[in-house]
Design a protein around this motif. Sequence first.
Motif, PDB file in Angstrom:
ATOM      1  N   ARG B 299     -32.411  62.138  29.488  1.00 31.14           N
ATOM      2  CA  ARG B 299     -32.168  63.298  30.312  1.00 31.14           C
ATOM      3  C   ARG B 299     -32.889  63.944  29.269  1.00 31.14           C
ATOM      4  NH1 ARG B 299     -28.634  64.110  34.392  1.00 31.14           N
ATOM      5  NH2 ARG B 299     -28.027  66.282  33.921  1.00 31.14           N
ATOM      6  N   PHE B 302     -35.835  63.808  29.693  1.00 31.95           N
ATOM      7  CA  PHE B 302     -36.586  64.237  30.640  1.00 31.95           C
ATOM      8  C   PHE B 302     -36.240  66.391  29.962  1.00 31.95           C
ATOM      9  CE2 PHE B 302     -35.699  65.209  35.222  1.00 31.95           C
ATOM     10  CZ  PHE B 302     -37.480  65.177  35.737  1.00 31.95           C
ATOM     11  N   GLY B 303     -35.956  66.878  29.098  1.00 33.86           N
ATOM     12  CA  GLY B 303     -35.449  67.903  28.611  1.00 33.86           C
ATOM     13  C   GLY B 303     -33.952  69.026  29.626  1.00 33.86           C
ATOM     14  N   ALA B 304     -33.750  67.490  30.119  1.00 35.83           N
ATOM     15  CA  ALA B 304     -32.188  67.945  31.110  1.00 35.83           C
ATOM     16  C   ALA B 304     -31.347  68.368  29.963  1.00 35.83           C
ATOM     17  CB  ALA B 304     -32.228  67.257  31.151  1.00 35.83           C
ATOM     18  N   GLU B 305     -31.266  68.334  29.144  1.00 31.18           N
ATOM     19  CA  GLU B 305     -30.482  67.902  27.727  1.00 31.18           C
ATOM     20  C   GLU B 305     -30.381  68.573  26.326  1.00 31.18           C
ATOM     21  OE1 GLU B 305     -26.634  65.876  27.591  1.00 31.18           O
ATOM     22  OE2 GLU B 305     -27.077  65.175  29.831  1.00 31.18           O
ATOM     23  N   PRO B 324     -35.930  70.648  32.550  1.00 28.77           N
ATOM     24  CA  PRO B 324     -37.036  69.261  33.535  1.00 28.77           C
ATOM     25  C   PRO B 324     -38.529  69.747  33.622  1.00 28.77           C
ATOM     26  CG  PRO B 324     -35.193  70.130  33.992  1.00 28.77           C
ATOM     27  CD  PRO B 324     -34.893  70.463  32.864  1.00 28.77           C
ATOM     28  N   LYS B 325     -38.668  71.340  33.711  1.00 34.25           N
ATOM     29  CA  LYS B 325     -40.123  71.492  34.169  1.00 34.25           C
ATOM     30  C   LYS B 325     -40.992  71.766  33.637  1.00 34.25           C
ATOM     31  CE  LYS B 325     -42.475  74.969  36.746  1.00 34.25           C
ATOM     32  NZ  LYS B 325     -42.717  75.325  37.475  1.00 34.25           N
ATOM     33  N   ILE B 328     -41.983  67.479  33.524  1.00 32.10           N
ATOM     34  CA  ILE B 328     -42.927  66.995  34.583  1.00 32.10           C
ATOM     35  C   ILE B 328     -44.008  67.639  33.786  1.00 32.10           C
ATOM     36  CG2 ILE B 328     -43.374  67.533  37.106  1.00 32.10           C
ATOM     37  CD1 ILE B 328     -40.279  67.737  37.669  1.00 32.10           C
ATOM     38  N   LEU B 334     -38.325  61.564  35.528  1.00 33.78           N
ATOM     39  CA  LEU B 334     -36.813  60.766  35.566  1.00 33.78           C
ATOM     40  C   LEU B 334     -36.354  60.549  37.341  1.00 33.78           C
ATOM     41  CD1 LEU B 334     -35.161  59.892  34.127  1.00 33.78           C
ATOM     42  CD2 LEU B 334     -33.933  62.196  34.572  1.00 33.78           C
ATOM     43  N   GLU B 342     -27.995  63.414  41.949  1.00 27.35           N
ATOM     44  CA  GLU B 342     -29.540  64.165  41.256  1.00 27.35           C
ATOM     45  C   GLU B 342     -30.414  64.195  41.692  1.00 27.35           C
ATOM     46  OE1 GLU B 342     -28.071  62.462  37.359  1.00 27.35           O
ATOM     47  OE2 GLU B 342     -27.407  64.557  37.414  1.00 27.35           O
TER      48      GLU B 342
END
Lengths: 318, 502
Positions: B299, B302-305, B324-325, B328, B334, B342
């Motif tokens: 995560r 992937f920029g989610a955290e 997340p953007k 991407i 992910l 999710e």
Amino acid sequence: MKLLPENISFDQIRQFGTFIGLILLCALFTLLSPYFLTASNLMNVAQQSAIIAVISVGMTFVIITAGIDLSVGSVLAFSGVVMASVLHAGLPLPVGILTGLAVGFACGLINGLLVTYGNIPPFIATLGMMSIARGAALWYTDGRPISGFEDSFRFLAHGDIFYIPVPVLIMIVVYALAHFVLRRTKMGRYTYAIGGNEKAARLSGVNIKFYLNIIYGTAGLLSALGAVMLTARLNSAQPVAGMMYELDAIAATVIGGTSLFGGKGSVIGTLIGALIIGVLRNGLNLLGVSSFIQQIVIGAVIIGAILLDTKLKQIKNS
Amino acid sequence: MIPEVVLEMKHIRKEFPGVVALEDVDFNLKRGEVHVLLGENGAGKSTLMKIVSGAYEKDEGEIRIEEENVEITSPGHAQELGIGIIYQEFILNPHLTVAENIFLGREPVLWPGVINQKKLNRDAREILNSLNVSIDPGQLAGTLGVAMQQMVEVARALSLNAKILIMDEPTAALASKEIEALFTTIRHLKSKGVGIIYISHRLEEIFEIGDRVTVLRDGRYVGTKAVHELTRHTMIRMMVDRDLDDQIPKVKADPGEVVLKAVGVSVSNRLKEISFELRKGEVLGIAGLMGAGRTRLARTLFGAEKIEHGHVYINGEEVELKSPKDAILAGIGLVTEDRKTEGLILELSVKQNISMPGIDKFVNFGILNLKKESRVADEYIRKLNIKTPTGNQPVIYLSGGNQQKVVLSKWLCSDVRIFIFDEPTRGIDVGAKTEIYQLMNQLTARGAAIIMISSEMPEILGMSDRILVMRDGRIAGELQGGEATQEKIMNYALGEPYEATA
């Protein structure tokens, strides 16, 4: 897998069912009152429903994201009086209207910012705005209505274009646009995605905060458009205007099949919902039913519609 | 006279749609013993304990409690039978007092509806005293530390006259001093004849507190041994010693240049100084036990955290991954561990899910090109053999394997070059698994790079070109595909302090 065909069409069946409900309601009033099914009365219903219908579009977007906007009625009042004061100051009509719309959008945007950056639940954020905008409207006007506008402004409520009353025309344009946005644009797709599963949407690269702000802002903007229509109709902007409109808008949206849990819904359903409420009010008036009893009937219809919805879903899922 | 064996389970079988979670599992628990249940993630420990505690019903097999056959039908029923469970996550109500928590739902009353507060506190104090812990029964549970909350849980179980106590990783959240206190309590409970089923991955604890060990592997019973007969090495062997089938169709690809480089990536206590390189065309497996930080690493990349310290480079250039953007746009996708919460928007159609991350391909001035979207989505439905009547079907009606293929299509469609797969084949049938492995081969052959987190040993060993093993938020070891074995991976995953005993 075998539930498939029913499932695909359930929302459509639901929408069609609401439409049948509207037709049956019209048939009932036609039987009970000779005045109901006349061109002038039907136009009347459409005109009366137009304002709630326009506001309900914003509400539908917000509810599809699994949010709620309780401030639409108050925002209508506040943007209405600001617009009226600008017009009374002698500024040109477009300036006045645009100012009103800007005020509405700003109020909605504040709701959005509170929800996205303040992490306040939409119910609370918009409850606060409901009180603030109402108070602002009363304070700004000292509690007095601002009345008397030029004909070109009142045309927005009383004029016709190709025999269609302008408010009805505005309603049609708003609905056509909203339907297009929901079904054919990235913003519409994201609206459903956010309400359907915010986490998954974020992990798919959706900028949740940006879109929620636009959506709440739009709800405020449409409230202000409602203010333009109402002020033109009454020839007066009142700080107490739009009381309880939020409830009518929520009712129209849920009767129209939009789920309060988000991720589902359509503006066509909402339009039918708004017309059901409009027809009900009009028909009961024609029958001379007191406004007290009208409230009871409308409440019962809302509960009945959702009860039926829930039951149907249970049957479908079992 | 109380029988020696308090709980006996024989030939237990439990099946979930598509998977057999337990098959012919035996287990028994004696009075006053600590019986350790050991196994990898997904070995079936939790399922077995859920059957004992009444959360699940077994499909086949027998359960005897004190030599009487029973059918445990609900958690309430399990409680009546004297089975208590201490969960990893506590379920105390923080706003109630300790005494109120212990007797929740069974408060002594003065007369109907009025609680006898005195008796409540007196009874609670009695139980706490019997555990040799000094907690004020009138204190709010929320003000207690983790270790003391756990004691309250134990007290609650005892107040229900538990003869069988299940402890699921009870030391996971404790400091070493607190662990000592817990062990003292456990020894005390043993002396009173309570049988304890103890789940833990910390092998050193097992040597300290356990009497017997039962090992499960892939939902099957491996064996039961006395702790003194075992070494760290033999335990690991029992946990992982399975025949590796060669069903996994791995195609070796030649790793190319470095596409992703992490340097010292840290997130408070969860990720510590993670550094590694990922190469073009390579599958980098990440192994480890649950809670080792693997998903958090995914995560975070992937920029989610938020990354608190450290740097990430994509193709040699440093990138800032704030959402997340951003990831991407940097070419990272992910595939989440849990596709339902999710990975997918269940109400939306197959087509709409597939196009979501790469939606800009189908957009001109904000307006969607629905025809193009349908065409492209149909292509993926065909290529990945997704079984759905049409692209307009809401994904909620698809099977697990097909849903997973939709998630994969999302990222294929969005042109990312670095794929992070978090448990890519969890809960899907064998056929779909093979298809997903083949797809991974195709991706690497075309120059994509894959990070694959997996708890399934055959998958990790079969698909990875290189393996990182995580433990406690760190990379505990790195193994080249050729040299990796189940034992080596498990050894890193469990930590090395007991290497000497092996």
